[in-house]
Design a protein around this motif. Structure first.
Motif, PDB file in Angstrom:
ATOM      1  N   TYR A 359      41.441  76.913 -30.913  1.00  0.00           N
ATOM      2  CA  TYR A 359      42.042  76.031 -29.931  1.00  0.00           C
ATOM      3  C   TYR A 359      42.460  74.730 -30.624  1.00  0.00           C
ATOM      4  CZ  TYR A 359      37.352  73.958 -30.103  1.00  0.00           C
ATOM      5  OH  TYR A 359      36.183  73.397 -30.521  1.00  0.00           O
ATOM      6  N   PRO A 360      43.424  73.983 -30.043  1.00  0.00           N
ATOM      7  CA  PRO A 360      43.836  72.706 -30.642  1.00  0.00           C
ATOM      8  C   PRO A 360      42.762  71.640 -30.432  1.00  0.00           C
ATOM      9  CG  PRO A 360      45.022  73.078 -28.612  1.00  0.00           C
ATOM     10  CD  PRO A 360      44.263  74.340 -28.881  1.00  0.00           C
ATOM     11  N   GLU A 361      42.551  70.825 -31.457  1.00  0.00           N
ATOM     12  CA  GLU A 361      41.528  69.782 -31.368  1.00  0.00           C
ATOM     13  C   GLU A 361      41.872  68.750 -30.302  1.00  0.00           C
ATOM     14  OE1 GLU A 361      39.014  66.919 -34.436  1.00  0.00           O
ATOM     15  OE2 GLU A 361      41.051  67.543 -34.951  1.00  0.00           O
ATOM     16  N   LYS A 362      43.184  68.557 -30.093  1.00  0.00           N
ATOM     17  CA  LYS A 362      43.632  67.538 -29.147  1.00  0.00           C
ATOM     18  C   LYS A 362      44.923  67.984 -28.499  1.00  0.00           C
ATOM     19  CE  LYS A 362      43.932  62.483 -28.932  1.00  0.00           C
ATOM     20  NZ  LYS A 362      43.922  61.230 -29.721  1.00  0.00           N
ATOM     21  N   GLN A 363      45.106  67.679 -27.209  1.00  0.00           N
ATOM     22  CA  GLN A 363      46.324  68.039 -26.492  1.00  0.00           C
ATOM     23  C   GLN A 363      46.617  66.949 -25.486  1.00  0.00           C
ATOM     24  OE1 GLN A 363      47.284  71.941 -26.693  1.00  0.00           O
ATOM     25  NE2 GLN A 363      49.119  70.760 -26.914  1.00  0.00           N
ATOM     26  N   HIS A 364      47.845  66.415 -25.507  1.00  0.00           N
ATOM     27  CA  HIS A 364      48.249  65.373 -24.564  1.00  0.00           C
ATOM     28  C   HIS A 364      47.298  64.176 -24.598  1.00  0.00           C
ATOM     29  CE1 HIS A 364      50.654  68.664 -23.249  1.00  0.00           C
ATOM     30  NE2 HIS A 364      49.627  69.310 -22.729  1.00  0.00           N
ATOM     31  N   ASP A 365      46.919  63.760 -25.801  1.00  0.00           N
ATOM     32  CA  ASP A 365      46.007  62.622 -25.985  1.00  0.00           C
ATOM     33  C   ASP A 365      44.628  62.877 -25.374  1.00  0.00           C
ATOM     34  OD1 ASP A 365      47.941  61.132 -27.335  1.00  0.00           O
ATOM     35  OD2 ASP A 365      48.795  60.409 -25.447  1.00  0.00           O
ATOM     36  N   LEU A 366      44.304  64.131 -25.111  1.00  0.00           N
ATOM     37  CA  LEU A 366      42.990  64.491 -24.565  1.00  0.00           C
ATOM     38  C   LEU A 366      42.275  65.391 -25.574  1.00  0.00           C
ATOM     39  CD1 LEU A 366      40.923  64.623 -22.229  1.00  0.00           C
ATOM     40  CD2 LEU A 366      42.188  66.622 -21.369  1.00  0.00           C
ATOM     41  N   SER A 367      41.127  64.937 -26.065  1.00  0.00           N
ATOM     42  CA  SER A 367      40.347  65.747 -26.992  1.00  0.00           C
ATOM     43  C   SER A 367      39.811  66.982 -26.284  1.00  0.00           C
ATOM     44  CB  SER A 367      39.182  64.936 -27.572  1.00  0.00           C
ATOM     45  OG  SER A 367      39.673  63.859 -28.360  1.00  0.00           O
ATOM     46  N   THR A 368      39.953  68.128 -26.918  1.00  0.00           N
ATOM     47  CA  THR A 368      39.537  69.390 -26.296  1.00  0.00           C
ATOM     48  C   THR A 368      38.027  69.562 -26.409  1.00  0.00           C
ATOM     49  OG1 THR A 368      41.662  70.386 -26.891  1.00  0.00           O
ATOM     50  CG2 THR A 368      39.870  71.883 -26.269  1.00  0.00           C
ATOM     51  N   THR A 369      37.396  69.877 -25.294  1.00  0.00           N
ATOM     52  CA  THR A 369      35.964  70.170 -25.242  1.00  0.00           C
ATOM     53  C   THR A 369      35.757  71.572 -24.689  1.00  0.00           C
ATOM     54  OG1 THR A 369      35.420  67.836 -24.852  1.00  0.00           O
ATOM     55  CG2 THR A 369      33.728  69.461 -24.317  1.00  0.00           C
ATOM     56  N   VAL A 370      34.981  72.395 -25.382  1.00  0.00           N
ATOM     57  CA  VAL A 370      34.670  73.734 -24.890  1.00  0.00           C
ATOM     58  C   VAL A 370      33.564  73.616 -23.849  1.00  0.00           C
ATOM     59  CG1 VAL A 370      33.848  76.043 -25.490  1.00  0.00           C
ATOM     60  CG2 VAL A 370      35.357  74.810 -27.060  1.00  0.00           C
ATOM     61  N   LEU A 371      33.872  74.023 -22.607  1.00  0.00           N
ATOM     62  CA  LEU A 371      32.930  73.885 -21.502  1.00  0.00           C
ATOM     63  C   LEU A 371      32.060  75.118 -21.314  1.00  0.00           C
ATOM     64  CD1 LEU A 371      35.359  72.311 -18.863  1.00  0.00           C
ATOM     65  CD2 LEU A 371      33.843  71.126 -20.453  1.00  0.00           C
ATOM     66  N   GLU A 372      32.567  76.301 -21.660  1.00  0.00           N
ATOM     67  CA  GLU A 372      31.830  77.526 -21.344  1.00  0.00           C
ATOM     68  C   GLU A 372      32.297  78.669 -22.231  1.00  0.00           C
ATOM     69  OE1 GLU A 372      32.952  79.815 -17.775  1.00  0.00           O
ATOM     70  OE2 GLU A 372      30.879  79.557 -17.120  1.00  0.00           O
ATOM     71  N   THR A 373      31.355  79.500 -22.671  1.00  0.00           N
ATOM     72  CA  THR A 373      31.667  80.775 -23.320  1.00  0.00           C
ATOM     73  C   THR A 373      30.850  81.846 -22.625  1.00  0.00           C
ATOM     74  OG1 THR A 373      29.915  80.544 -24.985  1.00  0.00           O
ATOM     75  CG2 THR A 373      32.098  79.677 -25.558  1.00  0.00           C
ATOM     76  N   LEU A 374      31.437  83.018 -22.432  1.00  0.00           N
ATOM     77  CA  LEU A 374      30.674  84.092 -21.801  1.00  0.00           C
ATOM     78  C   LEU A 374      31.218  85.449 -22.212  1.00  0.00           C
ATOM     79  CD1 LEU A 374      32.255  85.583 -19.140  1.00  0.00           C
ATOM     80  CD2 LEU A 374      31.921  83.319 -18.193  1.00  0.00           C
ATOM     81  N   TRP A 375      30.327  86.446 -22.148  1.00  0.00           N
ATOM     82  CA  TRP A 375      30.679  87.855 -22.392  1.00  0.00           C
ATOM     83  C   TRP A 375      30.555  88.596 -21.062  1.00  0.00           C
ATOM     84  CZ3 TRP A 375      32.053  89.623 -27.271  1.00  0.00           C
ATOM     85  CH2 TRP A 375      31.798  88.746 -28.336  1.00  0.00           C
ATOM     86  N   PHE A 376      31.465  89.563 -20.826  1.00  0.00           N
ATOM     87  CA  PHE A 376      31.380  90.327 -19.587  1.00  0.00           C
ATOM     88  C   PHE A 376      32.009  91.703 -19.766  1.00  0.00           C
ATOM     89  CE2 PHE A 376      35.470  88.261 -19.549  1.00  0.00           C
ATOM     90  CZ  PHE A 376      36.328  89.136 -18.920  1.00  0.00           C
ATOM     91  N   THR A 377      31.590  92.629 -18.895  1.00  0.00           N
ATOM     92  CA  THR A 377      32.173  93.972 -18.863  1.00  0.00           C
ATOM     93  C   THR A 377      32.811  94.287 -17.520  1.00  0.00           C
ATOM     94  OG1 THR A 377      30.111  95.003 -18.111  1.00  0.00           O
ATOM     95  CG2 THR A 377      30.451  94.835 -20.498  1.00  0.00           C
ATOM     96  N   LYS A 378      32.499  93.494 -16.503  1.00  0.00           N
ATOM     97  CA  LYS A 378      33.017  93.771 -15.174  1.00  0.00           C
ATOM     98  C   LYS A 378      33.254  92.470 -14.429  1.00  0.00           C
ATOM     99  CE  LYS A 378      28.238  94.593 -13.720  1.00  0.00           C
ATOM    100  NZ  LYS A 378      27.249  95.617 -13.317  1.00  0.00           N
ATOM    101  N   GLU A 379      33.952  92.583 -13.305  1.00  0.00           N
ATOM    102  CA  GLU A 379      34.257  91.432 -12.473  1.00  0.00           C
ATOM    103  C   GLU A 379      33.742  91.681 -11.058  1.00  0.00           C
ATOM    104  OE1 GLU A 379      38.469  91.337 -12.843  1.00  0.00           O
ATOM    105  OE2 GLU A 379      38.433  90.069 -14.645  1.00  0.00           O
ATOM    106  N   ASP A 380      33.490  90.582 -10.320  1.00  0.00           N
ATOM    107  CA  ASP A 380      33.054  90.720  -8.934  1.00  0.00           C
ATOM    108  C   ASP A 380      34.254  90.909  -8.022  1.00  0.00           C
ATOM    109  OD1 ASP A 380      34.213  88.219  -8.606  1.00  0.00           O
ATOM    110  OD2 ASP A 380      32.304  87.143  -8.666  1.00  0.00           O
ATOM    111  N   ARG A 381      34.007  90.892  -6.726  1.00  0.00           N
ATOM    112  CA  ARG A 381      35.090  91.152  -5.765  1.00  0.00           C
ATOM    113  C   ARG A 381      36.201  90.119  -5.830  1.00  0.00           C
ATOM    114  NH1 ARG A 381      31.658  92.778  -0.302  1.00  0.00           N
ATOM    115  NH2 ARG A 381      30.669  94.679  -1.158  1.00  0.00           N
TER     116      ARG A 381
END
Length: 542
Positions: A359-381
């Protein structure tokens, strides 16, 4: 695929009890039908008592699908078929994703159906927009019709825009590319597979915004105090109503600056006009141009283009400006790459699946922060991914870890690994990785994910006269096998005497505790049957 034997003949030409599945894995669209077949055989002098298909459930007795309430009116197979059986399941549902096996019983033998059958995955369709669902006119937008696993037959896809208006754009690559995207492309999109137009994906809305720029129109190429300067606010596409434009100097509004003609005239220009200028549109607060800087004009100083670098002159040059809410990225700025698209592991072992996201370190003068990472095999309704760490099927068996963030230039990347212990056959699925950032629309998923196949080991027996050839068989390729005779490690046996007292089993090097079921001499209950000399005896794999 592999031919799995429960019993085999010791003499050429005699029949064996066997079941073979020509297809081991299938991926089928929700709402459609599927045919799962197998071939089976038994000694001709044995009387057939029953045969049926069942859904494999751990630690549960087989239940005939035709009498299973979960499949009422949807599962059937012709009873008159001999040597072959075909299971048909209609109106497929996500809950039908499972492994299906065949069993039968004769007067001489009961096939328990304990070996691998055919694993079915039922998937729906969904639309993914790249780079994001809110884009700026002129960008390249790719719509992808996604399934959780590769469909059995490579289909062609049809796209729909705005409540069923068919675009008639059919594409075997499951993508619709809008390049460049314009206001006419805004709306709701869905997709379907050719021959199943009624099975559409949920709609995904695409919003296309106009760009706005600020330019200066000069009466001369050089500006000095007392000249006339005209600033013009420009949008890249027509606005719905004739708008009024508002001007801003140094983040404050310019008095009397609202003008339906989208221009601000400074005449004569003086030192009080120095500062940063931008423009916006009344009733369109999201539309505001980037700032342009007006440098204090020199008093009676003549200059040329070179002085522009020294801020001695003010030159307004027509530029291609970006809207504040510019699309997040090009395809190369935001990526998720997994080490392998297919992984094969033994039941009971541990597997590591890794993906690296960028991902880009910065975009539109906004520093990028990773908020969430997750693994999944299925989705809910609601089509929301179910995090494996909170999935009851994986309780106490999964861990997710991510390495340090590494940034080079303006780009950052990070590696994340999913570990699954005590693998089960039900863990065979497509594993997807997703990360979310603080940037607008900054949510991205690996495509494709990683397909995991969990397999057992079996000793494949090929009889010839009084001897038999033994092979260690699994779904995993390129494995190094080790052998055991009466529980002791030995070199790979070639031809073995079917009348010997020895039993044989195999394992994959590094996973010695996960031995296959053993193949050994017939037990006394079969001593009077000259066609059978060996039977399978299961050894715990954990």
């Amino acid at each position: 695929m592999a031919l799995f034997l429960k019993y085999f003949s010791g003499l050429p030409g005699n029949s064996c009890n066997r079941v073979s599945y020509p297809t081991r894995t299938m991926c089928v669209l929700q709402g459609t039908s599927v045919n799962i077949s197998c071939t089976y055989s038994h000694p001709p002098d044995a009387k057939l008592y029953y045969k049926f298909w069942f859904k494999w459930r751990a630690n549960q007795e087989p239940r005939d699908l035709q009498s299973d309430s979960e499949y009422e009116g949807r599962a059937e197979y012709p009873v008159e078929e001999t040597g072959r059986s075909t299971l048909t399941i209609t109106d497929l549902r996500h809950t039908d994703s499972s492994e299906y096996r065949f069993t039968f019983k004769t007067s001489q033998h009961e096939w328990k159906g304990s070996l691998h059958g055919t694993t079915l995955t039922v998937t729906g369709l969904r639309v993914e927009v790249t780079p994001v669902a809110m884009v700026t006119e002129g960008q390249r937008v790719t719509l992808t019709c996604i399934t959780s696993c590769p469909l059995a037959d490579k289909p062609s896809y049809i796209w729909y825009q705005n409540n069923g208006s068919v675009t008639e754009l059919e594409n075997p690559e499951n993508q619709l590319v809008l390049d460049p995207v314009g206001p006419q492309h805004a709306g709701s999109y869905s997709c379907s597979v050719r021959n199943y137009p009624h099975l559409r994906s949920p709609e995904e809305r695409l919003t296309v915004q106009c760009t706005m720029s600020l330019s200066g129109e000069l009466t001369v190429a050089m500006v000095i105090e007392g000249q006339r300067v005209t600033l013009t606010c420009i949008t890249s596409c027509p606005l719905a109503d004739k708008p009024s434009y508002i001007w801003h100097q140094n983040n404050g509004s310019v008095n009397g600056s609202e003008n339906p003609e989208n221009q601000l005239v400074l005449d004569p220009v003086g030192p009080q006009h120095a500062g940063n200028y931008s423009c916006s549109v009344r009733n369109y607060p999201h539309l505001r141009s980037p700032e342009e800087t007006l440098t204090p004009p020199s008093l009676h100083v003549s200059c040329d283009h070179a002085f522009h670098q020294l801020n001695l002159c003010v030159l307004f040059i027509l530029n291609e400006m970006c809207l504040f809410f510019t699309a997040l990225q090009g395809n190369d700025d935001w990526t998720v790459t997994c080490t392998s698209s297919n992984v094969c592991s033994l039941r009971g072992s541990t597997v590591d699946i890794s993906c690296t996201f960028k991902y880009p370190e910065k975009q539109h003068d906004l520093s990028t922060t990773v908020l969430e990472t997750l693994w999944f095999t299925k989705e809910d309704r609601n089509q929301t991914p179910v995090d494996l760490l909170s999935d009851a099927d994986y309780t106490g068996r999964v861990e997710s870890s991510c390495g340090e963030i590494s940034c080079i230039g303006s780009s950052c990347n990070r590696n994340c690994t999913l570990s699954i212990r005590d693998l089960r056959q039900s863990d065979s699925a497509v594993y997807n990785f997703r990360f979310k950032t603080n940037q607008p629309g900054g949510e991205h998923t690996a495509n494709p994910g990683v397909a995991l196949n969990v397999t057992d080991l079996h000793v494949k027996v090929s009889p010839w006269g009084n001897n038999a050839n033994l092979e260690c068989d699994s779904m995993c390729a390129n494995a190094t096998y080790i052998w055991y005779r009466n529980g002791q490690r030995v070199e790979k046996p070639s031809w073995v005497d079917i009348y010997s007292e020895a039993s044989y089993s195999c394992a994959v090097e590094g996973y010695e505790r996960l031995q296959s079921p053993s193949v050994c001499k017939s037990t006394p209950q079969y001593a009077d049957m000259s066609s059978m000399f060996f039977h399978s005896h299961h050894i715990s794999a954990v």
